[in-house]
Write a protein that holds these residues in place. Structure first.
Motif, short mmCIF file in Angstrom:
data_model
loop_
_atom_site.label_atom_id
_atom_site.label_comp_id
_atom_site.label_asym_id
_atom_site.label_seq_id
_atom_site.Cartn_x
_atom_site.Cartn_y
_atom_site.Cartn_z
N GLU A 116 28.36 -28.21 -13.31
CA GLU A 116 29.28 -27.53 -13.99
C GLU A 116 28.77 -26.19 -14.76
OE1 GLU A 116 31.30 -30.12 -16.43
OE2 GLU A 116 32.36 -31.11 -15.18
N ILE A 117 27.60 -25.78 -14.05
CA ILE A 117 27.31 -24.33 -14.54
C ILE A 117 28.08 -23.12 -14.28
CG2 ILE A 117 24.81 -25.44 -14.99
CD1 ILE A 117 24.15 -23.35 -12.78
N GLY A 118 28.60 -23.30 -13.18
CA GLY A 118 29.17 -22.27 -12.45
C GLY A 118 29.86 -22.40 -11.18
N THR A 119 30.42 -21.23 -10.74
CA THR A 119 31.12 -21.47 -9.41
C THR A 119 30.54 -20.51 -8.50
OG1 THR A 119 33.27 -22.00 -10.46
CG2 THR A 119 33.29 -21.18 -8.18
N LEU A 120 30.35 -20.90 -7.08
CA LEU A 120 29.97 -20.08 -6.10
C LEU A 120 31.15 -19.76 -5.06
CD1 LEU A 120 27.54 -18.87 -4.45
CD2 LEU A 120 27.49 -21.03 -3.05
N ASN A 121 31.41 -18.54 -5.00
CA ASN A 121 32.64 -18.24 -3.99
C ASN A 121 31.49 -17.76 -2.75
OD1 ASN A 121 35.36 -18.53 -5.35
ND2 ASN A 121 34.24 -17.33 -6.78
N VAL A 122 31.54 -18.28 -1.82
CA VAL A 122 30.51 -18.04 -0.56
C VAL A 122 31.30 -16.76 0.02
CG1 VAL A 122 30.10 -18.76 1.64
CG2 VAL A 122 30.35 -20.57 -0.15
N PRO A 123 30.25 -15.85 0.03
CA PRO A 123 30.60 -14.50 0.50
C PRO A 123 30.88 -14.41 2.03
CG PRO A 123 28.19 -14.49 0.14
CD PRO A 123 28.74 -15.89 -0.49
N ALA A 124 31.64 -13.27 2.29
CA ALA A 124 32.04 -12.98 3.69
C ALA A 124 30.92 -12.87 4.57
CB ALA A 124 32.70 -11.96 3.70
N GLY A 125 30.77 -13.65 5.74
CA GLY A 125 29.66 -13.51 6.58
C GLY A 125 28.48 -14.74 6.28
N PHE A 126 28.97 -15.53 5.34
CA PHE A 126 28.10 -16.66 5.00
C PHE A 126 28.84 -18.04 5.00
CE2 PHE A 126 25.49 -13.17 3.37
CZ PHE A 126 24.44 -13.57 3.39
N ARG A 127 27.95 -19.10 4.85
CA ARG A 127 28.30 -20.54 4.93
C ARG A 127 27.23 -20.97 4.11
NH1 ARG A 127 27.41 -22.25 11.18
NH2 ARG A 127 25.42 -21.16 11.42
N TYR A 128 27.90 -22.28 3.52
CA TYR A 128 27.42 -23.36 2.48
C TYR A 128 27.00 -24.71 3.00
CZ TYR A 128 26.76 -26.24 -1.64
OH TYR A 128 26.52 -26.95 -2.74
N LEU A 129 25.67 -24.85 2.77
CA LEU A 129 25.36 -26.33 3.04
C LEU A 129 25.17 -27.04 1.53
CD1 LEU A 129 22.84 -26.48 5.98
CD2 LEU A 129 25.10 -27.41 5.91
N ASP A 130 25.64 -28.34 1.39
CA ASP A 130 25.33 -29.02 0.12
C ASP A 130 24.09 -29.30 -0.11
OD1 ASP A 130 24.86 -31.32 1.54
OD2 ASP A 130 27.28 -32.16 1.30
N ALA A 131 23.84 -30.11 -1.26
CA ALA A 131 22.30 -30.42 -1.65
C ALA A 131 21.57 -31.23 -0.78
CB ALA A 131 22.48 -30.85 -3.15
N LYS A 132 22.22 -32.31 -0.27
CA LYS A 132 21.94 -33.59 0.56
C LYS A 132 21.51 -32.66 1.86
CE LYS A 132 22.47 -37.90 2.46
NZ LYS A 132 23.42 -39.16 2.35
N GLN A 133 22.20 -31.99 2.39
CA GLN A 133 21.83 -31.28 3.89
C GLN A 133 20.68 -30.34 3.60
OE1 GLN A 133 25.62 -30.78 6.51
NE2 GLN A 133 26.29 -30.60 4.30
N THR A 134 20.61 -29.75 2.47
CA THR A 134 19.66 -28.78 2.34
C THR A 134 18.46 -29.35 2.24
OG1 THR A 134 21.23 -27.06 1.18
CG2 THR A 134 18.97 -26.84 0.65
N GLU A 135 18.26 -30.54 1.67
CA GLU A 135 16.80 -31.20 1.33
C GLU A 135 16.54 -31.64 2.87
OE1 GLU A 135 15.48 -35.25 -0.56
OE2 GLU A 135 17.43 -34.63 -1.21
N TYR A 136 17.33 -31.80 3.70
CA TYR A 136 16.83 -32.20 5.10
C TYR A 136 16.25 -30.98 5.69
CZ TYR A 136 17.17 -33.25 10.09
OH TYR A 136 16.85 -33.38 11.10
N VAL A 137 16.93 -29.89 5.49
CA VAL A 137 16.49 -28.59 6.19
C VAL A 137 15.02 -28.24 5.51
CG1 VAL A 137 17.04 -26.12 6.34
CG2 VAL A 137 18.96 -27.83 6.63
N ILE A 138 14.94 -28.48 4.41
CA ILE A 138 13.65 -28.02 3.64
C ILE A 138 12.68 -28.53 3.90
CG2 ILE A 138 12.50 -27.61 1.44
CD1 ILE A 138 15.10 -26.83 0.08
#
Length: 305
Positions: A49-71
């Protein structure tokens, strides 16, 4: 990593002979892997709850769990937990060697004072960072990771006092890799900490990263009560680190991988590992007795014979 890939290649050739694996199996594996990711667009409200991300045009978002797998699993970095997710360009699959991304996290370190922003000698700091890395490499190698070399600033540190945003980028060499890695760092200062965005890319992707910095920065906003201007000296703690400490990166030492990330996608190796795992599973089912679960019972182990 080269000896490992050579070994895996030999294994894959043996398997191809034994199991008649199609020539395009590697691409099939990559396509199936890409299809497992659940990309999001639009408004993302972080769980802390620190803030909000409005995914900018031309981008997409992966959540924390999927990001951990990628990293951890795709890029081969230690750890991978503790992120808020990642944003990456729409048109480039994460499994593509040309891919790059902004890793997002939050560090509640206290209110960062920016009084020293105009007094820092960043050339001197670079020399200190390069010396310290030599010692840190000893620990990295003990843990089985390649040593790193900080080649220099890819973009010299810059602090925007009005927006309370700090930028800098390092050019880094991992082990004996031919291509150097870009770590473009952004810190957005808040009331009790900083939002961390680290762009992980190769050096030739620096122009793409730089041209997208502005839309990425404008995509995040602190919630009411968490903005830099909401700081209350009677209630809030002041961070032990100032602007110089953020650039030096020591304050993020406990986060580990977030300070230096390597984009090291080895899709051929992944495909080989995937094929090997499938073949091993097939062999295991051929030689092992069935468990109770296999014949429609519970998960209890088979009886000892």
């Amino acid at each position: 990593m080269k000896p490992l890939l050579t070994f895996l290649l030999c294994v894959s050739m043996t398997m191809a002979h034994a199991f008649t694996i199609p020539v395009d199996s590697a691409q099939m594996f990559v396509d199936s892997l890409e299809a497992t990711f659940n990309y999001q667009h639009g408004e993302i409200k972080f769980e802390n709850e620190i803030g909000t991300l409005n995914v900018p045009a031309g981008f997409r978002y992966l959540d924390a769990k999927q990001t951990e797998y990628v990293i951890h699993d795709l890029w081969g970095n230690p750890g991978g937990s503790g992120t808020l997710g990642m944003i990456l360009p729409d048109e480039i699959p994460i499994t593509d060697g040309r891919s790059w991304a902004f890793i997002i996290s939050y560090e509640e370190m206290g209110h960062v004072k920016d009084d020293d922003a105009d007094d820092i000698d960043y050339d001197e700091m670079l020399g200190q960072l390069q010396e310290e890395t030599v010692e840190e490499n000893k620990e990295r190698e003990k843990e089985g990771y390649e040593p790193i070399t900080i080649v220099g600033w890819a973009a010299k540190p810059y602090y925007d006092a009005d927006k309370k945003v700090l930028h800098w980028a390092k050019e880094i060499k991992f082990g004996t890799a031919e291509a150097n890695t870009l770590n473009y760092n952004v810190r957005i200062l808040g009331r009790k900490g900083v939002l961390v965005l680290n762009a992980v890319a190769s050096m030739d992707e620096l122009p793409d990263v730089e041209k997208n910095i502005s839309p990425v920065l404008s995509s995040f906003s602190y919630s009411d009560g968490n903005k830099y201007s909401d700081f209350n000296p009677d209630l809030d703690e002041v961070a032990a680190w100032t602007i110089g400490g953020l650039v030096a990166g020591k304050v993020l030492a406990k986060v580990g991988i977030l300070a230096l990330l390597l984009k090291n996608i080895k899709l051929i190796g992944l495909a080989i590992v995937g094929a090997f795992a499938a073949a091993r599973k097939w062999l295991k089912r051929k030689v092992e007795p069935p468990t109770v679960r296999d014949i429609g019972g519970t998960d209890a182990p088979p009886p000892v014979v």
